[in-house]
Enzyme design. Structure first.
Site, PDB file in Angstrom:
ATOM      1  N   GLU A 155       8.122  -1.244  10.198  1.00 57.50           N
ATOM      2  CA  GLU A 155       7.759  -2.323   8.938  1.00 57.50           C
ATOM      3  C   GLU A 155       8.705  -2.662   8.114  1.00 57.50           C
ATOM      4  OE1 GLU A 155       7.040  -5.089   9.663  1.00 57.50           O
ATOM      5  OE2 GLU A 155       4.346  -4.521   8.982  1.00 57.50           O
ATOM      6  N   HIS A 189       0.797  -2.419  16.395  1.00 54.78           N
ATOM      7  CA  HIS A 189      -0.072  -1.111  16.149  1.00 54.78           C
ATOM      8  C   HIS A 189      -1.700  -1.038  15.775  1.00 54.78           C
ATOM      9  CE1 HIS A 189      -0.417  -1.178  11.861  1.00 54.78           C
ATOM     10  NE2 HIS A 189       1.086  -1.297  11.674  1.00 54.78           N
TER      11      HIS A 189
END
Length: 212
Positions: free
Chosen positions: A83, A10
């Protein structure tokens, strides 16, 4: 034609800029992070995409969205791409963690495959959930170009799993900066790393941002 996995981290967030621990936290992209996502879409929208998978966090969705908008592809969200969970370290600085969780921090640095951040996840646990998504992709898409938008630790652990690198060494062996792209081709001899951490899709003013 082979299957190619395009593994995209990202774009920049406040935490990737400052280095604070951010796993379960769900920050937005910074303005620069939004530019990174748009730059990726501009550079790669002409590729014939087969599918686009993303972690369901705001920062990954915002990174994948410009390409989805440009191509008309549906974004497929998978929890397995989230994550690492940092547990009690979330929203803390490295210095704070060193001071207040010294023993856990040393164990995590020494062998993160089996030692988690306090209350968080090990590399083995992350690999277990993330590689289920990769296995799903391999089963559904035997050929074509598939984008996977995920996070720093998760992508490094995916790459270690695919390339046969010790999961405990993911931080020592692989660097994944914000909005960088890695490409893995699946051939007759298994996964082949073709590109690692590429950021050539950035305009020059964004290249100076490490986004660790």
């Amino acid at each position: 034609m082979s299957l190619r996995l395009y593994l995209l981290r990202h774009g920049e967030t406040f935490y990737s800029r400052t280095g604070g621990y951010c796993g379960d936290l769900d920050p937005e992209l910074t303005p620069e992070g939004t530019q990174m996502a748009s730059s990726f879409a501009d550079a790669y929208s002409s590729i014939p995409w087969t599918a686009i998978y993303s972690s369901p966090m705001k920062r990954t969705i915002a990174t994948a969205k410009p390409l989805c908008d440009a191509t008309g592809m549906e974004m497929q969200l998978r929890d397995g791409l989230k994550e690492i969970r940092y547990g009690e370290w979330e929203d803390k600085t490295q210095e704070y963690v060193k001071q207040h969780y010294a023993e856990d921090y040393i164990r995590w640095l020494t062998e993160p495959a089996w030692n988690p951040p306090t209350g968080g996840e090990t590399s083995v646990q992350i690999a277990s959930r993330a590689m289920l998504v990769i296995a799903e992709i391999e089963q559904k898409h035997t050929t074509g170009n598939v984008l996977v938008v995920s996070h720093k630790a998760t992508l490094r652990i995916i790459l270690c799993s695919l390339l046969g690198i010790d999961l405990g060494r993911y931080r020592d062996r692989i660097s994944i900066l914000a909005a960088s792209l890695s490409i893995v081709k699946f051939g007759e001899h298994g996964p082949l790393l073709e590109v690692l951490g590429d950021r050539r899709h950035f305009p020059e003013h964004l290249l100076a941002l490490e986004g660790t």
